[in-house]
Scaffold this motif. Structure first.
Motif, mmCIF file in Angstrom:
data_model
loop_
_atom_site.group_PDB
_atom_site.id
_atom_site.type_symbol
_atom_site.label_atom_id
_atom_site.label_comp_id
_atom_site.label_asym_id
_atom_site.label_seq_id
_atom_site.Cartn_x
_atom_site.Cartn_y
_atom_site.Cartn_z
ATOM 1 N N LEU A 90 71.214 87.382 166.796
ATOM 2 C CA LEU A 90 71.283 88.385 167.861
ATOM 3 C C LEU A 90 70.137 88.192 168.848
ATOM 4 C CD1 LEU A 90 72.754 90.839 168.972
ATOM 5 C CD2 LEU A 90 71.371 92.263 167.461
ATOM 6 N N SER A 91 68.946 87.907 168.337
ATOM 7 C CA SER A 91 67.798 87.651 169.210
ATOM 8 C C SER A 91 68.021 86.400 170.060
ATOM 9 C CB SER A 91 66.531 87.472 168.377
ATOM 10 O OG SER A 91 66.259 88.647 167.644
ATOM 11 N N ALA A 92 68.559 85.349 169.455
ATOM 12 C CA ALA A 92 68.847 84.121 170.211
ATOM 13 C C ALA A 92 69.911 84.381 171.267
ATOM 14 C CB ALA A 92 69.292 83.016 169.261
ATOM 15 N N PHE A 93 70.919 85.176 170.929
ATOM 16 C CA PHE A 93 71.976 85.521 171.887
ATOM 17 C C PHE A 93 71.399 86.268 173.080
ATOM 18 C CE2 PHE A 93 75.289 88.743 173.070
ATOM 19 C CZ PHE A 93 76.118 87.870 173.769
ATOM 20 N N ILE A 94 70.565 87.261 172.807
ATOM 21 C CA ILE A 94 69.947 88.033 173.890
ATOM 22 C C ILE A 94 69.033 87.134 174.725
ATOM 23 C CG2 ILE A 94 68.312 89.903 174.374
ATOM 24 C CD1 ILE A 94 69.564 91.356 171.917
ATOM 25 N N GLY A 95 68.278 86.257 174.068
ATOM 26 C CA GLY A 95 67.415 85.322 174.790
ATOM 27 C C GLY A 95 68.216 84.396 175.695
ATOM 28 N N GLU A 96 69.352 83.914 175.208
ATOM 29 C CA GLU A 96 70.223 83.054 176.012
ATOM 30 C C GLU A 96 70.751 83.811 177.235
ATOM 31 O OE1 GLU A 96 71.867 79.639 175.392
ATOM 32 O OE2 GLU A 96 69.782 79.576 174.710
ATOM 33 N N LEU A 97 71.171 85.055 177.020
ATOM 34 C CA LEU A 97 71.669 85.859 178.147
ATOM 35 C C LEU A 97 70.564 86.097 179.170
ATOM 36 C CD1 LEU A 97 73.877 88.537 176.343
ATOM 37 C CD2 LEU A 97 74.646 86.500 177.586
ATOM 38 N N ALA A 98 69.357 86.391 178.689
ATOM 39 C CA ALA A 98 68.230 86.632 179.595
ATOM 40 C C ALA A 98 67.852 85.376 180.377
ATOM 41 C CB ALA A 98 67.024 87.140 178.805
ATOM 42 N N SER A 99 68.166 84.213 179.834
ATOM 43 C CA SER A 99 67.873 82.940 180.506
ATOM 44 C C SER A 99 68.983 82.514 181.462
ATOM 45 C CB SER A 99 67.660 81.838 179.466
ATOM 46 O OG SER A 99 66.550 82.134 178.664
ATOM 47 N N GLY A 100 70.013 83.337 181.571
ATOM 48 C CA GLY A 100 71.109 83.027 182.485
ATOM 49 C C GLY A 100 72.192 82.144 181.890
ATOM 50 N N ARG A 101 72.138 81.910 180.581
ATOM 51 C CA ARG A 101 73.168 81.102 179.933
ATOM 52 C C ARG A 101 74.213 82.013 179.288
ATOM 53 N NH1 ARG A 101 68.326 78.127 179.198
ATOM 54 N NH2 ARG A 101 67.860 79.119 177.214
ATOM 55 N N SER A 102 75.266 81.419 178.751
ATOM 56 C CA SER A 102 76.399 82.193 178.234
ATOM 57 C C SER A 102 76.135 82.842 176.879
ATOM 58 C CB SER A 102 77.631 81.293 178.110
ATOM 59 O OG SER A 102 77.447 80.358 177.068
ATOM 60 N N GLY A 103 75.204 82.296 176.115
ATOM 61 C CA GLY A 103 74.947 82.848 174.789
ATOM 62 C C GLY A 103 75.720 82.167 173.680
ATOM 63 N N ASP A 104 76.625 81.243 174.030
ATOM 64 C CA ASP A 104 77.329 80.480 172.995
ATOM 65 C C ASP A 104 76.346 79.529 172.349
ATOM 66 O OD1 ASP A 104 79.811 81.565 173.269
ATOM 67 O OD2 ASP A 104 80.546 80.037 174.644
ATOM 68 N N PRO A 105 76.398 79.247 171.082
ATOM 69 C CA PRO A 105 77.302 79.711 170.034
ATOM 70 C C PRO A 105 76.825 80.975 169.336
ATOM 71 C CG PRO A 105 75.927 78.016 169.135
ATOM 72 C CD PRO A 105 75.531 78.176 170.596
ATOM 73 N N TYR A 106 75.672 81.509 169.784
ATOM 74 C CA TYR A 106 75.116 82.678 169.105
ATOM 75 C C TYR A 106 76.059 83.876 169.150
ATOM 76 C CZ TYR A 106 71.077 79.709 169.520
ATOM 77 O OH TYR A 106 70.234 78.642 169.455
ATOM 78 N N PHE A 107 76.796 84.011 170.246
ATOM 79 C CA PHE A 107 77.762 85.102 170.337
ATOM 80 C C PHE A 107 78.727 85.050 169.160
ATOM 81 C CE2 PHE A 107 82.117 86.252 171.360
ATOM 82 C CZ PHE A 107 81.961 87.607 171.581
ATOM 83 N N TRP A 108 79.215 83.862 168.832
ATOM 84 C CA TRP A 108 80.205 83.734 167.766
ATOM 85 C C TRP A 108 79.603 84.025 166.403
ATOM 86 C CZ3 TRP A 108 84.719 84.394 169.457
ATOM 87 C CH2 TRP A 108 85.050 83.984 170.739
ATOM 88 N N PHE A 109 78.342 83.679 166.200
ATOM 89 C CA PHE A 109 77.686 84.030 164.937
ATOM 90 C C PHE A 109 77.542 85.544 164.801
ATOM 91 C CE2 PHE A 109 75.548 79.700 165.167
ATOM 92 C CZ PHE A 109 76.372 79.144 164.209
ATOM 93 N N VAL A 110 77.127 86.190 165.877
ATOM 94 C CA VAL A 110 76.953 87.643 165.856
ATOM 95 C C VAL A 110 78.299 88.338 165.691
ATOM 96 C CG1 VAL A 110 76.191 89.643 167.201
ATOM 97 C CG2 VAL A 110 74.796 87.569 167.156
ATOM 98 N N ALA A 111 79.316 87.879 166.415
ATOM 99 C CA ALA A 111 80.654 88.479 166.309
ATOM 100 C C ALA A 111 81.208 88.297 164.897
ATOM 101 C CB ALA A 111 81.591 87.865 167.341
ATOM 102 N N THR A 112 81.032 87.115 164.328
ATOM 103 C CA THR A 112 81.508 86.867 162.969
ATOM 104 C C THR A 112 80.796 87.759 161.965
ATOM 105 O OG1 THR A 112 82.034 84.579 163.527
ATOM 106 C CG2 THR A 112 81.802 85.091 161.185
#
Length: 128
Positions: A90-112
């Motif tokens: 979740l932290s990596a996903f949020i960090g990716e979003l804050a960096s302007g990236r899509s958040g993949d693959p972290y989104f899928w780990f969090v969703a799973t």
């Protein structure tokens, strides 16, 4: 599976994963990373082998049918591991979003993780 086989299967799993990581990293052109990863997993495997000889807790956790205390310890350890992995992803996903990236693959780990949690709560609430 006997207790001895269970005690050997956990370190064996670490070694198999280490070999798979080494092969994948080598195929991807990152031999040094593969060797480091294999080394870490081999050290973990060795530590587990040593624990298997000396630690009552490790022996209890790897019994075919652990008693209530060891079953609870194992369950809480898995729950703690799940929390750490979910918070990390979740932290990596949020960090990716804050960096302007899509958040993949972290989104899928969090969703799973979220879907798995909901499914297990639903299933376990019906069977307990």
């Amino acid at each position: 599976m006997t207790s001895n086989a269970a005690r050997r299967s956990v370190p064996g799993f670490f070694l198999v994963v280490g070999v798979a990581c080494l092969a994948a990293a080598t195929a991807g052109g990152h031999l040094a990373l593969g060797l480091v990863t294999f080394g870490i997993l081999a050290a973990c495997s060795l530590a587990l082998v040593m624990l298997g000889r000396r630690s009552e807790t490790y022996q209890g956790l790897t019994q075919k049918e652990p008693d209530e205390r060891f079953a609870r310890i194992g369950g809480l350890a898995w729950a703690g591991t799940g929390i750490v992995l979910t918070v990390g992803n979740l932290s990596a996903f949020i960090g990716e979003l804050a960096s302007g990236r899509s958040g993949d693959p972290y989104f899928w780990f969090v969703a799973t993780a979220a879907i798995t949690y909901i499914v297990f709560v639903a299933l376990l609430s019906r069977h307990t």
